[in-house]
Design a protein around this motif. Sequence first.
Motif, mmCIF file in Angstrom:
data_model
loop_
_atom_site.group_PDB
_atom_site.id
_atom_site.type_symbol
_atom_site.label_atom_id
_atom_site.label_comp_id
_atom_site.label_asym_id
_atom_site.label_seq_id
_atom_site.Cartn_x
_atom_site.Cartn_y
_atom_site.Cartn_z
ATOM 1 N N GLU A 98 0.834 -1.196 0.000
ATOM 2 C CA GLU A 98 0.000 0.000 0.000
ATOM 3 C C GLU A 98 0.873 1.252 0.000
ATOM 4 O OE1 GLU A 98 -3.242 2.765 0.582
ATOM 5 O OE2 GLU A 98 -3.099 0.751 -0.249
ATOM 6 N N LYS A 99 1.929 1.250 0.823
ATOM 7 C CA LYS A 99 2.838 2.390 0.893
ATOM 8 C C LYS A 99 3.541 2.596 -0.444
ATOM 9 C CE LYS A 99 6.804 4.217 3.428
ATOM 10 N NZ LYS A 99 7.784 3.977 4.519
ATOM 11 N N ASN A 100 4.002 1.500 -1.058
ATOM 12 C CA ASN A 100 4.689 1.596 -2.343
ATOM 13 C C ASN A 100 3.768 2.146 -3.427
ATOM 14 O OD1 ASN A 100 7.054 0.616 -1.273
ATOM 15 N ND2 ASN A 100 6.658 -1.502 -1.872
ATOM 16 N N THR A 101 2.503 1.703 -3.410
ATOM 17 C CA THR A 101 1.527 2.193 -4.382
ATOM 18 C C THR A 101 1.270 3.683 -4.197
ATOM 19 O OG1 THR A 101 0.440 0.026 -4.485
ATOM 20 C CG2 THR A 101 -0.817 1.910 -5.281
ATOM 21 N N LYS A 102 1.095 4.105 -2.958
ATOM 22 C CA LYS A 102 0.844 5.520 -2.674
ATOM 23 C C LYS A 102 2.047 6.372 -3.070
ATOM 24 C CE LYS A 102 -1.547 6.639 1.093
ATOM 25 N NZ LYS A 102 -2.923 6.954 0.653
ATOM 26 N N GLU A 103 3.245 5.868 -2.826
ATOM 27 C CA GLU A 103 4.455 6.589 -3.213
ATOM 28 C C GLU A 103 4.537 6.718 -4.737
ATOM 29 O OE1 GLU A 103 7.255 7.978 -1.612
ATOM 30 O OE2 GLU A 103 5.955 7.973 0.141
ATOM 31 N N ARG A 104 4.210 5.640 -5.423
ATOM 32 C CA ARG A 104 4.250 5.650 -6.893
ATOM 33 C C ARG A 104 3.251 6.665 -7.448
ATOM 34 N NH1 ARG A 104 1.590 1.863 -10.598
ATOM 35 N NH2 ARG A 104 2.438 2.198 -12.685
ATOM 36 N N ILE A 105 2.100 6.744 -6.835
ATOM 37 C CA ILE A 105 1.089 7.717 -7.266
ATOM 38 C C ILE A 105 1.613 9.139 -7.088
ATOM 39 C CG2 ILE A 105 -1.186 8.697 -6.746
ATOM 40 C CD1 ILE A 105 -2.061 5.803 -6.007
ATOM 41 N N VAL A 161 -4.032 2.799 -14.480
ATOM 42 C CA VAL A 161 -5.077 2.258 -13.607
ATOM 43 C C VAL A 161 -6.378 3.010 -13.875
ATOM 44 C CG1 VAL A 161 -3.394 1.654 -11.818
ATOM 45 C CG2 VAL A 161 -4.592 3.857 -11.700
ATOM 46 N N THR A 162 -7.464 2.491 -13.331
ATOM 47 C CA THR A 162 -8.746 3.188 -13.464
ATOM 48 C C THR A 162 -8.809 4.330 -12.461
ATOM 49 O OG1 THR A 162 -9.868 1.798 -11.834
ATOM 50 C CG2 THR A 162 -9.875 1.033 -14.132
ATOM 51 N N LYS A 163 -9.693 5.268 -12.744
ATOM 52 C CA LYS A 163 -9.874 6.387 -11.815
ATOM 53 C C LYS A 163 -10.382 5.875 -10.469
ATOM 54 C CE LYS A 163 -11.960 11.000 -11.695
ATOM 55 N NZ LYS A 163 -12.865 11.935 -12.401
ATOM 56 N N ALA A 164 -11.224 4.836 -10.512
ATOM 57 C CA ALA A 164 -11.750 4.246 -9.270
ATOM 58 C C ALA A 164 -10.620 3.668 -8.422
ATOM 59 C CB ALA A 164 -12.778 3.168 -9.603
ATOM 60 N N LYS A 189 -9.079 4.881 -4.467
ATOM 61 C CA LYS A 189 -8.917 4.015 -3.297
ATOM 62 C C LYS A 189 -7.743 4.479 -2.428
ATOM 63 C CE LYS A 189 -10.796 -0.253 -5.283
ATOM 64 N NZ LYS A 189 -10.470 -1.644 -5.714
ATOM 65 N N HIS A 190 -6.796 5.161 -3.065
ATOM 66 C CA HIS A 190 -5.609 5.600 -2.348
ATOM 67 C C HIS A 190 -5.650 7.085 -1.992
ATOM 68 C CE1 HIS A 190 -3.697 1.732 -3.128
ATOM 69 N NE2 HIS A 190 -4.100 1.836 -4.391
ATOM 70 N N TYR A 191 -6.182 7.901 -2.901
ATOM 71 C CA TYR A 191 -6.292 9.340 -2.650
ATOM 72 C C TYR A 191 -7.668 9.809 -3.106
ATOM 73 C CZ TYR A 191 -1.241 9.321 -1.920
ATOM 74 O OH TYR A 191 0.025 9.064 -1.435
ATOM 75 N N THR A 192 -8.366 10.514 -2.229
ATOM 76 C CA THR A 192 -9.751 10.902 -2.520
ATOM 77 C C THR A 192 -9.856 12.121 -3.433
ATOM 78 O OG1 THR A 192 -9.842 12.256 -0.500
ATOM 79 C CG2 THR A 192 -10.556 9.952 -0.329
ATOM 80 N N LYS A 208 -7.312 15.347 -5.830
ATOM 81 C CA LYS A 208 -6.025 15.888 -6.270
ATOM 82 C C LYS A 208 -5.395 16.718 -5.155
ATOM 83 C CE LYS A 208 -5.875 19.050 -9.527
ATOM 84 N NZ LYS A 208 -5.824 19.803 -10.801
ATOM 85 N N GLN A 209 -6.240 17.399 -4.368
ATOM 86 C CA GLN A 209 -5.741 18.183 -3.243
ATOM 87 C C GLN A 209 -5.051 17.293 -2.217
ATOM 88 O OE1 GLN A 209 -5.843 21.697 -2.737
ATOM 89 N NE2 GLN A 209 -4.384 21.085 -1.143
ATOM 90 N N GLU A 210 -5.615 16.109 -1.971
ATOM 91 C CA GLU A 210 -4.991 15.187 -1.020
ATOM 92 C C GLU A 210 -3.629 14.713 -1.536
ATOM 93 O OE1 GLU A 210 -5.817 11.030 1.453
ATOM 94 O OE2 GLU A 210 -7.293 11.709 -0.022
ATOM 95 N N ILE A 211 -3.527 14.527 -2.839
ATOM 96 C CA ILE A 211 -2.239 14.154 -3.434
ATOM 97 C C ILE A 211 -1.230 15.282 -3.215
ATOM 98 C CG2 ILE A 211 -1.023 13.748 -5.611
ATOM 99 C CD1 ILE A 211 -3.475 12.210 -6.579
ATOM 100 N N LEU A 212 -1.669 16.520 -3.467
ATOM 101 C CA LEU A 212 -0.776 17.671 -3.279
ATOM 102 C C LEU A 212 -0.346 17.790 -1.822
ATOM 103 C CD1 LEU A 212 0.628 20.213 -4.338
ATOM 104 C CD2 LEU A 212 -1.503 21.466 -3.901
ATOM 105 N N ASP A 213 -1.294 17.627 -0.902
ATOM 106 C CA ASP A 213 -0.972 17.708 0.530
ATOM 107 C C ASP A 213 0.063 16.650 0.912
ATOM 108 O OD1 ASP A 213 -2.777 19.771 0.795
ATOM 109 O OD2 ASP A 213 -4.381 18.520 1.607
ATOM 110 N N SER A 214 -0.063 15.463 0.339
ATOM 111 C CA SER A 214 0.877 14.383 0.631
ATOM 112 C C SER A 214 2.253 14.674 0.030
ATOM 113 C CB SER A 214 0.342 13.050 0.089
ATOM 114 O OG SER A 214 -0.856 12.682 0.749
ATOM 115 N N ILE A 215 2.271 15.319 -1.133
ATOM 116 C CA ILE A 215 3.542 15.727 -1.751
ATOM 117 C C ILE A 215 4.259 16.731 -0.852
ATOM 118 C CG2 ILE A 215 4.520 17.084 -3.647
ATOM 119 C CD1 ILE A 215 2.427 15.715 -5.483
ATOM 120 N N VAL A 216 3.509 17.713 -0.355
ATOM 121 C CA VAL A 216 4.089 18.728 0.534
ATOM 122 C C VAL A 216 4.602 18.075 1.818
ATOM 123 C CG1 VAL A 216 3.587 20.767 1.944
ATOM 124 C CG2 VAL A 216 2.692 20.613 -0.391
#
Length: 214
Positions: A8-15, A42-45, A49-52, A54-62
């Motif tokens: 799960e961690k590796n997938t989230k990091e890859r995203i 991958v599908t959008k769905a 499952k990992h990030y709800t 685009k903002q959550e992705i940005l927050d995780s990047i920061v």
Amino acid sequence: MKAMNSREKNTKERILEEALKLFARSGYMGTSMNDIAASLGVTKAALYKHYTSKQEILDSIVEKMNQMDMERVKEYDMPEGNMEEVRKGYQAAALDKIKEFTKVQFLHWTQEEFPCCFRKMLTLEQYRDPELAKLYQKYLSGGPLLYIEEVFRGFTDNEGEAKQLALDFYGPIFLLYSIYDGVEGKEAIATQVEQHVERFSKMLLTKEKEVDEA
């Protein structure tokens, strides 16, 4: 269960890594969740499952950038804490250590893929999104300049002189970030940063010596 957590961690990091590459190329505003999913294959769905969002992705990047910063500060044993503590810490730190850390910072922002993409994303978006403009100021312009100004307050009692020292020191480095992206001989730019830091250090040592002798 541990293997699942690791996957799960590796997938989230890859995203995060793939999303940031897209943000650096097309801008945060110009990249959709569909674009990220397509780039990952991958599908959008599946992405949701990992990030709800685009903002959550940005927050995780920061968050990852902040973590990288803290690890680098600890690795090079640089001062932490509030500005007063940082200033005192720099006074006690060896000048050679400060020089080395400055060079490492430049390579971090230009040669390491994740922070390099982060810098490019912020450069693209600083004029289009107020929140990203704040991040640009914090990480690349006003924030570093203020930090360096506080450092140089440890070398002079004159506030105006501390501000000028900070501009003289960080101005060329800030300019070289932009030059670095557009030239083929990138190693030469990194060398210029080293030479600038060396010259500035010698100037600072000479200045301190003159003050002590006065």
